[in-house]
Design a protein around this motif. Structure first.
Motif, PDB file in Angstrom:
ATOM      1  N   PHE A  33       6.659  61.123   5.624  1.00  0.00           N
ATOM      2  CA  PHE A  33       6.566  61.334   7.066  1.00  0.00           C
ATOM      3  C   PHE A  33       5.277  60.716   7.603  1.00  0.00           C
ATOM      4  N   THR A  34       5.336  60.254   8.846  1.00  0.00           N
ATOM      5  CA  THR A  34       4.149  59.723   9.513  1.00  0.00           C
ATOM      6  C   THR A  34       4.042  60.313  10.904  1.00  0.00           C
ATOM      7  N   ILE A  35       2.911  60.926  11.176  1.00  0.00           N
ATOM      8  CA  ILE A  35       2.650  61.494  12.502  1.00  0.00           C
ATOM      9  C   ILE A  35       1.799  60.512  13.292  1.00  0.00           C
ATOM     10  N   SER A  36       2.092  60.399  14.575  1.00  0.00           N
ATOM     11  CA  SER A  36       1.314  59.521  15.439  1.00  0.00           C
ATOM     12  C   SER A  36       1.372  60.061  16.865  1.00  0.00           C
ATOM     13  N   ARG A  37       0.530  59.511  17.716  1.00  0.00           N
ATOM     14  CA  ARG A  37       0.528  59.942  19.116  1.00  0.00           C
ATOM     15  C   ARG A  37       0.132  58.781  20.012  1.00  0.00           C
ATOM     16  N   ASP A  38       0.630  58.839  21.226  1.00  0.00           N
ATOM     17  CA  ASP A  38       0.283  57.863  22.258  1.00  0.00           C
ATOM     18  C   ASP A  38      -0.244  58.674  23.438  1.00  0.00           C
ATOM     19  N   ASN A  39      -1.542  58.775  23.552  1.00  0.00           N
ATOM     20  CA  ASN A  39      -2.120  59.630  24.586  1.00  0.00           C
ATOM     21  C   ASN A  39      -1.862  59.101  25.993  1.00  0.00           C
ATOM     22  N   ALA A  40      -1.745  57.806  26.132  1.00  0.00           N
ATOM     23  CA  ALA A  40      -1.466  57.247  27.453  1.00  0.00           C
ATOM     24  C   ALA A  40      -0.096  57.707  27.959  1.00  0.00           C
ATOM     25  N   LYS A  41       0.854  57.845  27.029  1.00  0.00           N
ATOM     26  CA  LYS A  41       2.202  58.286  27.394  1.00  0.00           C
ATOM     27  C   LYS A  41       2.396  59.783  27.190  1.00  0.00           C
ATOM     28  N   ARG A  42       1.390  60.443  26.610  1.00  0.00           N
ATOM     29  CA  ARG A  42       1.480  61.876  26.318  1.00  0.00           C
ATOM     30  C   ARG A  42       2.680  62.188  25.421  1.00  0.00           C
ATOM     31  N   ILE A  43       2.811  61.425  24.365  1.00  0.00           N
ATOM     32  CA  ILE A  43       3.909  61.603  23.422  1.00  0.00           C
ATOM     33  C   ILE A  43       3.341  61.645  22.004  1.00  0.00           C
ATOM     34  N   MET A  44       3.894  62.535  21.209  1.00  0.00           N
ATOM     35  CA  MET A  44       3.594  62.579  19.791  1.00  0.00           C
ATOM     36  C   MET A  44       4.888  62.305  19.027  1.00  0.00           C
ATOM     37  N   TYR A  45       4.759  61.643  17.897  1.00  0.00           N
ATOM     38  CA  TYR A  45       5.934  61.265  17.112  1.00  0.00           C
ATOM     39  C   TYR A  45       5.826  61.812  15.688  1.00  0.00           C
ATOM     40  N   LEU A  46       6.988  61.951  15.078  1.00  0.00           N
ATOM     41  CA  LEU A  46       7.059  62.205  13.646  1.00  0.00           C
ATOM     42  C   LEU A  46       8.146  61.297  13.083  1.00  0.00           C
ATOM     43  N   GLN A  47       7.716  60.267  12.386  1.00  0.00           N
ATOM     44  CA  GLN A  47       8.655  59.373  11.709  1.00  0.00           C
ATOM     45  C   GLN A  47       8.960  59.972  10.347  1.00  0.00           C
ATOM     46  N   MET A  48      10.214  60.235  10.092  1.00  0.00           N
ATOM     47  CA  MET A  48      10.628  60.865   8.842  1.00  0.00           C
ATOM     48  C   MET A  48      11.544  59.918   8.077  1.00  0.00           C
ATOM     49  N   ASN A  49      11.125  59.535   6.896  1.00  0.00           N
ATOM     50  CA  ASN A  49      11.893  58.635   6.039  1.00  0.00           C
ATOM     51  C   ASN A  49      12.283  59.357   4.754  1.00  0.00           C
ATOM     52  N   SER A  50      13.229  58.785   4.049  1.00  0.00           N
ATOM     53  CA  SER A  50      13.670  59.340   2.762  1.00  0.00           C
ATOM     54  C   SER A  50      13.969  60.828   2.886  1.00  0.00           C
ATOM     55  N   LEU A  51      14.724  61.169   3.885  1.00  0.00           N
ATOM     56  CA  LEU A  51      15.003  62.577   4.160  1.00  0.00           C
ATOM     57  C   LEU A  51      15.836  63.211   3.050  1.00  0.00           C
ATOM     58  N   LYS A  52      15.558  64.490   2.820  1.00  0.00           N
ATOM     59  CA  LYS A  52      16.230  65.258   1.778  1.00  0.00           C
ATOM     60  C   LYS A  52      16.921  66.469   2.414  1.00  0.00           C
TER      61      LYS A  52
END
Length: 114
Positions: A68-87
């Motif tokens: 998983f990778t967490i990231s954020r874009d403060n200009a857009k006020r959005i946070m993301y969670l990219q989830m790969n290889s899900l189980k």
């Protein structure tokens, strides 16, 4: 005050990927660490990942590290969670949280199943 709305959940096969989004209202979004949590049926809510206010520091649960990778874009006020290889064990309702105020989103369901 801040309000949070998650999206991006769904049904995915094992090994697949999803990207969750958490959209925030209110300028205080940028002032706080943010977290992604999840709660599976019959289990306690647990921290999946967190990210500092400017995105310079991240923290992952052992179960998420490397997938998983967490990231954020403060200009857009959005946070993301990219989830790969899900189980299948990643199946849960995923919530975002504004850590400094304790505000939660409503959650988005992620189901990993064949």
């Amino acid at each position: 005050q801040v309000q949070l709305v998650e999206s991006g959940g769904g049904l995915v096969q094992p090994g697949g990927s999803l990207r969750l989004s958490c959209v925030a209202s209110g300028s205080i979004f940028t002032q706080s660490t943010m977290g992604w949590y999840r709660q599976a049926p019959g289990k306690q809510r647990e921290l999946v990942a967190s990210i500092s206010n400017r995105g310079l520091r991240t923290n992952y649960a052992n179960t998420a590290e490397g997938r998983f990778t967490i990231s954020r874009d403060n200009a857009k006020r959005i946070m993301y969670l990219q989830m790969n290889s899900l189980k299948p064990e990643d199946t849960a309702v995923y919530y975002c949280r504004h850590e400094s105020t304790g505000v939660w989103g409503q959650g988005t369901q992620v189901t990993v199943s064949s």
